[in-house]
Write an enzyme that holds these catalytic residues in place. Structure first.
Site, PDB file in Angstrom:
ATOM      1  N   HIS A 200     -36.726  55.586  -3.909  1.00  0.00           N
ATOM      2  CA  HIS A 200     -35.744  56.112  -4.886  1.00  0.00           C
ATOM      3  C   HIS A 200     -36.378  55.564  -6.261  1.00  0.00           C
ATOM      4  O   HIS A 200     -35.614  55.481  -7.091  1.00  0.00           O
ATOM      5  CB  HIS A 200     -34.448  55.221  -4.807  1.00  0.00           C
ATOM      6  CG  HIS A 200     -33.725  55.844  -3.507  1.00  0.00           C
ATOM      7  ND1 HIS A 200     -33.027  56.799  -3.267  1.00  0.00           N
ATOM      8  CD2 HIS A 200     -33.430  55.093  -2.491  1.00  0.00           C
ATOM      9  CE1 HIS A 200     -32.576  56.924  -2.048  1.00  0.00           C
ATOM     10  NE2 HIS A 200     -33.018  56.069  -1.284  1.00  0.00           N
TER      11      HIS A 200
ATOM     12  N   TRP B  77     -45.409  22.656 -24.004  1.00  0.00           N
ATOM     13  CA  TRP B  77     -45.029  23.917 -23.693  1.00  0.00           C
ATOM     14  C   TRP B  77     -44.354  24.335 -24.926  1.00  0.00           C
ATOM     15  O   TRP B  77     -43.516  24.033 -25.297  1.00  0.00           O
ATOM     16  CB  TRP B  77     -44.455  23.971 -22.362  1.00  0.00           C
ATOM     17  CG  TRP B  77     -44.032  25.330 -21.641  1.00  0.00           C
ATOM     18  CD1 TRP B  77     -45.023  25.903 -21.262  1.00  0.00           C
ATOM     19  CD2 TRP B  77     -43.181  26.082 -22.197  1.00  0.00           C
ATOM     20  NE1 TRP B  77     -44.533  27.287 -20.937  1.00  0.00           N
ATOM     21  CE2 TRP B  77     -43.372  27.428 -21.585  1.00  0.00           C
ATOM     22  CE3 TRP B  77     -41.907  26.189 -23.081  1.00  0.00           C
ATOM     23  CZ2 TRP B  77     -42.392  28.634 -21.504  1.00  0.00           C
ATOM     24  CZ3 TRP B  77     -41.164  27.221 -23.085  1.00  0.00           C
ATOM     25  CH2 TRP B  77     -41.462  28.435 -22.453  1.00  0.00           C
TER      26      TRP B  77
ATOM     27  N   GLU C 145     -40.278  37.504  -3.358  1.00  0.00           N
ATOM     28  CA  GLU C 145     -40.955  36.092  -3.557  1.00  0.00           C
ATOM     29  C   GLU C 145     -42.539  36.601  -3.731  1.00  0.00           C
ATOM     30  O   GLU C 145     -43.368  36.062  -4.312  1.00  0.00           O
ATOM     31  CB  GLU C 145     -40.667  35.372  -2.647  1.00  0.00           C
ATOM     32  CG  GLU C 145     -41.472  34.071  -2.170  1.00  0.00           C
ATOM     33  CD  GLU C 145     -41.410  33.112  -3.591  1.00  0.00           C
ATOM     34  OE1 GLU C 145     -40.541  33.485  -4.715  1.00  0.00           O
ATOM     35  OE2 GLU C 145     -42.018  32.100  -3.720  1.00  0.00           O
TER      36      GLU C 145
ATOM     37  N   LYS D 166     -45.049  35.788  -6.597  1.00  0.00           N
ATOM     38  CA  LYS D 166     -46.116  34.739  -6.362  1.00  0.00           C
ATOM     39  C   LYS D 166     -47.441  35.291  -7.236  1.00  0.00           C
ATOM     40  O   LYS D 166     -48.300  34.812  -7.952  1.00  0.00           O
ATOM     41  CB  LYS D 166     -46.556  34.436  -5.026  1.00  0.00           C
ATOM     42  CG  LYS D 166     -45.450  33.438  -4.153  1.00  0.00           C
ATOM     43  CD  LYS D 166     -45.677  31.911  -4.698  1.00  0.00           C
ATOM     44  CE  LYS D 166     -44.903  31.584  -5.767  1.00  0.00           C
ATOM     45  NZ  LYS D 166     -43.595  31.091  -5.580  1.00  0.00           N
TER      46      LYS D 166
ATOM     47  N   GLU E 145     -47.205  35.950 -11.038  1.00  0.00           N
ATOM     48  CA  GLU E 145     -47.221  34.543 -11.828  1.00  0.00           C
ATOM     49  C   GLU E 145     -48.524  33.955 -11.809  1.00  0.00           C
ATOM     50  O   GLU E 145     -49.174  33.382 -12.884  1.00  0.00           O
ATOM     51  CB  GLU E 145     -46.250  33.638 -11.491  1.00  0.00           C
ATOM     52  CG  GLU E 145     -46.152  32.923 -10.210  1.00  0.00           C
ATOM     53  CD  GLU E 145     -45.198  31.972  -9.707  1.00  0.00           C
ATOM     54  OE1 GLU E 145     -44.615  31.248 -10.660  1.00  0.00           O
ATOM     55  OE2 GLU E 145     -44.774  31.847  -8.696  1.00  0.00           O
TER      56      GLU E 145
ATOM     57  N   LYS F 176     -43.848  24.095 -15.035  1.00  0.00           N
ATOM     58  CA  LYS F 176     -43.211  23.788 -13.678  1.00  0.00           C
ATOM     59  C   LYS F 176     -41.689  23.841 -13.919  1.00  0.00           C
ATOM     60  O   LYS F 176     -40.799  24.216 -12.837  1.00  0.00           O
ATOM     61  CB  LYS F 176     -43.464  22.533 -13.294  1.00  0.00           C
ATOM     62  CG  LYS F 176     -42.991  22.075 -11.977  1.00  0.00           C
ATOM     63  CD  LYS F 176     -43.471  23.000 -10.747  1.00  0.00           C
ATOM     64  CE  LYS F 176     -43.291  22.733  -9.120  1.00  0.00           C
ATOM     65  NZ  LYS F 176     -43.413  24.120  -8.390  1.00  0.00           N
TER      66      LYS F 176
ATOM     67  N   ASN G 243     -39.420  16.265 -25.791  1.00  0.00           N
ATOM     68  CA  ASN G 243     -39.167  17.468 -24.988  1.00  0.00           C
ATOM     69  C   ASN G 243     -37.806  17.981 -25.006  1.00  0.00           C
ATOM     70  O   ASN G 243     -36.885  17.291 -24.864  1.00  0.00           O
ATOM     71  CB  ASN G 243     -39.431  16.900 -23.457  1.00  0.00           C
ATOM     72  CG  ASN G 243     -39.250  17.801 -22.643  1.00  0.00           C
ATOM     73  OD1 ASN G 243     -39.146  19.128 -22.702  1.00  0.00           O
ATOM     74  ND2 ASN G 243     -38.841  17.619 -21.096  1.00  0.00           N
ATOM     75  N   GLY G 244     -37.812  19.407 -25.589  1.00  0.00           N
ATOM     76  CA  GLY G 244     -36.476  19.979 -25.731  1.00  0.00           C
ATOM     77  C   GLY G 244     -36.555  20.866 -27.052  1.00  0.00           C
ATOM     78  O   GLY G 244     -37.837  21.176 -27.623  1.00  0.00           O
TER      79      GLY G 244
ATOM     80  N   CYS H 249     -42.987  20.199 -21.243  1.00  0.00           N
ATOM     81  CA  CYS H 249     -43.446  19.175 -21.838  1.00  0.00           C
ATOM     82  C   CYS H 249     -43.467  18.139 -20.967  1.00  0.00           C
ATOM     83  O   CYS H 249     -42.143  17.781 -20.543  1.00  0.00           O
ATOM     84  CB  CYS H 249     -42.786  19.000 -23.238  1.00  0.00           C
ATOM     85  SG  CYS H 249     -42.772  20.244 -24.504  1.00  0.00           S
TER      86      CYS H 249
ATOM     87  N   ARG I 295     -46.157  20.321 -16.335  1.00  0.00           N
ATOM     88  CA  ARG I 295     -44.985  20.655 -16.975  1.00  0.00           C
ATOM     89  C   ARG I 295     -45.146  21.440 -18.304  1.00  0.00           C
ATOM     90  O   ARG I 295     -44.346  22.102 -18.875  1.00  0.00           O
ATOM     91  CB  ARG I 295     -44.244  19.243 -17.458  1.00  0.00           C
ATOM     92  CG  ARG I 295     -43.875  18.398 -16.333  1.00  0.00           C
ATOM     93  CD  ARG I 295     -43.384  16.931 -16.832  1.00  0.00           C
ATOM     94  NE  ARG I 295     -42.049  17.294 -17.541  1.00  0.00           N
ATOM     95  CZ  ARG I 295     -40.850  17.691 -17.247  1.00  0.00           C
ATOM     96  NH1 ARG I 295     -40.674  17.427 -15.706  1.00  0.00           N
ATOM     97  NH2 ARG I 295     -39.699  17.785 -17.803  1.00  0.00           N
TER      98      ARG I 295
HETATM   99  C1  F6R Z   1     -41.980  30.257  -9.044  1.00  0.00           C
HETATM  100  C2  F6R Z   1     -41.294  29.189  -9.536  1.00  0.00           C
HETATM  101  C3  F6R Z   1     -40.104  29.531 -10.387  1.00  0.00           C
HETATM  102  C4  F6R Z   1     -39.323  28.083  -9.978  1.00  0.00           C
HETATM  103  C5  F6R Z   1     -37.694  28.417 -11.096  1.00  0.00           C
HETATM  104  C6  F6R Z   1     -36.876  27.353 -10.601  1.00  0.00           C
HETATM  105  O1  F6R Z   1     -42.900  29.849  -8.388  1.00  0.00           O
HETATM  106  O2  F6R Z   1     -41.403  28.139  -9.270  1.00  0.00           O
HETATM  107  O3  F6R Z   1     -39.626  30.513 -10.248  1.00  0.00           O
HETATM  108  O4  F6R Z   1     -38.714  28.547  -8.795  1.00  0.00           O
HETATM  109  O5  F6R Z   1     -38.353  28.033 -12.490  1.00  0.00           O
HETATM  110  O6  F6R Z   1     -37.107  26.015 -10.595  1.00  0.00           O
HETATM  111  P1  F6R Z   1     -36.195  24.892  -9.850  1.00  0.00           P
HETATM  112  O7  F6R Z   1     -36.340  25.394  -8.374  1.00  0.00           O
HETATM  113  O8  F6R Z   1     -37.191  23.764 -10.244  1.00  0.00           O
HETATM  114  O9  F6R Z   1     -35.122  25.063 -10.310  1.00  0.00           O
END
Ligand code: F6R
Length: 616
Positions: free
Chosen positions: A512, A74, A489, A493, A496, A611, A100-101, A2, A27
């Site tokens: 395995h 969100w 990773e 990527k 997501e 984010k 937000n929360g 949010c 966000r």
């Molecule tokens: C994936 C991604 C998330 C963040 C995770 C932690 O691309 O961006 O997995 O890495 O939500 O976020 P931060 O680093 O802001 O604590």
């Protein structure tokens, strides 16, 4: 999670709020809304979908007021509907609120309010908070020294359990706003005859670079010309006015199609910024003044603990490998969300780190607080200056990569690895690493931006590979040692942003279990760098190939694969072990980006994600 913006000033509020919401859209982007106080009432416009939808809707109204609030959501409580979108207005029409929360005790509050005749038009906890403010506002006599609206917000928040960043307005008080935070970020922007409150600075920097970061438990009363901050317990707070060091241009797309693309290509510069001024004059080690630890204190440390979430957790895994390899000290890495409940036994001489791009991830923050509660000094590797984690940590390292707006983390990830590698060097040089090995290591790190530039030249080739494989619905990513986290990773990527099922595994572990997935429909992306494990990884590729699995091999310059083994080969520059995970990130970032674009996905705003995850 949010985004919120409030504006009190002399200009029309709605264009500024809409612009701010666009910048905060990363966000959360389920639904949006604005409330403008004009003509003695709130004009409220809410819409599911993106800010662009809201903008079209707002254009149908005559919103001229100079005080207003806006929100991009969100969803937590209640589905994605116009009714559940914020702002919420109390059933008596007196109070408007954005939040937000999560308010955990909202159902008991709601029961009470229903018994008092308040009605609800949404399923949200926010509308409950809004009506509770209205209830106190209607009921309480004026409190001496406080206006009635401010007192009713304060009183409501004293009952609220959970997390919030809120901004609220009262219909009887044009030109006044109250905002408060507990667990969700809120920043004040101090303008000329106008004040702003927002979830992050990107919604503020267009107007001012003077900001105040609110702390948990603080509440602020804002008018166009002034603001007063107190705690919820009515203690006065003297604000520290900070200066934002980046400008609005840093948060704009420029010539790029997506923020993710921009941020991938920005990485050479981001790495330069992360390392700038952080090597010793003799170029044999790193300098980290912000750790607030002397060399002799650091020498007492015999174990490290790292906590983080998601991509940052992968960067911690790379750091684990590098510290263990070069500084010869044990490192444990845990998901912050697990650590906070796991009651892990920690040694006395453990040094605790958290990593977080946003500095607002609630699980990482909770891990930090839990470790501090146990008496540990907690250091943070973090990008967003002034974030909650940055402020609550006992020291740390800022990443300095500028705003990361694409939901999928890219430049923050490689910068975290770089800083992890520098930390490994710093500790190693306090222990057994020689001066000349230190110089070699530093020179290697200094060369990282150019190596990344070189790796980025593979973009057209990777785009073509992406086109070839974009229709597949399962992928494996396989790597070993410091590139095993890169396999995780790569898989993260891809899933997501393109919604393709992908798994990351240590290459040899694949036999395995995951090998059962292999067929011509499931490509495997292998990291096969030069070195002691090259031949082992090649054997794993053979096992995949024998089962008709397509192989995409990421190799370093100078490596040779048996003819016909790989369906596609991506070559990255050969480099020092400490730099390899940074350079190896580039092809998997580009591959997932181009696959997502090919599949027509919304790269910067993937479904269901946000984010910074500020709810548990
Ligand atoms: C994936 C991604 C998330 C963040 C995770 C932690 O691309 O961006 O997995 O890495 O939500 O976020 P931060 O680093 O802001 O604590």
């Amino acid at each position: 999670m949010c985004g919120i913006v409030g504006y009190v000033g002399k200009q029309k509020a709605s264009p500024f709020i809409l612009e701010g919401l666009k910048r905060l859209e990363y966000r959360g982007y389920d639904s949006t809304g604005v409330a403008i106080l004009q003509g003695g009432a709130f004009s409220l416009v809410k819409k599911t979908g993106r800010v662009a939808n809201l903008e079209r809707e707002v254009a149908k109204f005559n919103l001229n007021g100079t005080f207003g609030i806006g929100h991009t959501r969100w969803a937590t409580h209640g589905g994605v509907t116009d009714a559940n979108a914020h702002p919420h207005v109390s059933s008596d029409g007196k109070i408007a609120l954005i939040h937000n929360g999560v308010i955990e005790n909202y159902s008991s509050m709601k029961k009470f309010l229903v018994s008092k005749g308040y009605t609800f038009s949404s399923e949200t906890d926010t509308e409950v908070l809004c009506n509770l403010i209205a209830y106190h506002y209607a009921k309480e006599p004026e409190v001496v020294g406080e206006n009635r609206f401010f007192a009713s917000v304060r009183k409501t928040l004293l009952h609220a359990e959970g997390t919030y960043g809120i901004v609220t307005m009262c219909v009887d008080l044009p030109g006044e706003m109250v905002a408060a935070r507990k667990g969700s970020p809120l920043i004040l922007g101090l303008g000329d005859g106008e004040n702003i409150v927002a979830s992050d600075v990107s919604a503020i920097v267009a107007r001012t670079q003077n900001v105040v970061y609110l702390k948990d438990g603080e509440i602020v009363r804002l008018t166009p010309k002034e603001f007063q901050i107190t705690t919820l317990d009515q203690e006065a707070v003297s604000p520290f006015v900070d200066k934002v060091t980046w400008s609005i241009a840093d948060a704009e797309l420029g010539a790029h199609a997506h923020f993710m693309e921009k941020e991938i290509f920005e990485q050479p510069l981001a790495l330069e910024n992360s390392m700038r001024g952080r090597f010793s004059e003799d170029s044999s080690t790193a300098n980290f003044g912000g750790l607030n630890l002397t060399a002799s204190e650091l020498r007492q440390v015999d174990r490290f603990m790292f906590c983080a979430c998601g991509t940052a957790w992968h960067a911690c895994l790379v750091t684990e490998h590098l510290i263990e390899r070069f500084a010869r000290l044990p490192v444990e890495v845990d998901y912050a969300s697990e650590f906070r409940y796991r009651n892990s036994p920690l040694d006395r001489n453990t040094l605790f780190f958290v990593m977080s791009q946003s500095g607002e991830t609630i699980d990482t923050l909770a891990a930090l607080r839990e470790a501090q509660r146990k008496g540990y000094r907690v250091l943070a590797i973090n990008n967003v200056v002034g974030s909650t984690i940055a402020r609550e940590a006992n020291g740390g390292i800022y990443q300095h990569v500028g705003p990361e707006i694409g939901v999928a983390s890219t430049k923050a990830f490689t910068s975290q690895i770089l800083l992890g590698a520098m930390l490994a060097l710093y500790i190693a040089r306090l222990r057994d690493m020689s001066f000349s090995d230190g110089v070699t290591y530093v020179n290697a790190l200094k060369g990282a931006p150019d190596l990344v530039r070189e790796a980025l030249k593979q973009a057209p080739h990777i785009k073509a590979i992406a086109k070839r494989f974009a229709h597949h619905s399962d992928f494996l990513f396989l790597g070993r040692l410091s590139l095993f986290p890169l396999a995780l990773e790569g898989a993260l990527k891809l899933k997501e942003i393109s919604y393709i099922h992908a798994e990351g595994y240590p290459a040899a572990e694949m036999k395995h279990g995951p090998i059962a997935l292999i067929s011509e429909k499931c490509p495997s992306v292998f990291f096969a760098p030069k070195g002691e494990i090259f031949n082992k990884v090649v054997s794993s590729m053979q096992e995949i190939k024998a089962r008709k699995g397509p192989v995409i091999a990421i190799i370093t310059e100078g490596c040779e694969l048996p003819p016909g083994l790989a369906d596609e080969v991506i070559t990255i520059p050969d480099c020092h072990e400490a730099v390899l995970p940074i350079v190896a990130a580039i092809p998997v970032q580009l591959l997932s980006y181009y696959i997502a674009v090919d599949r027509g996905c919304d790269v910067d705003k993937p479904r269901n994600l946000a984010k910074s995850v500020t709810v548990e």
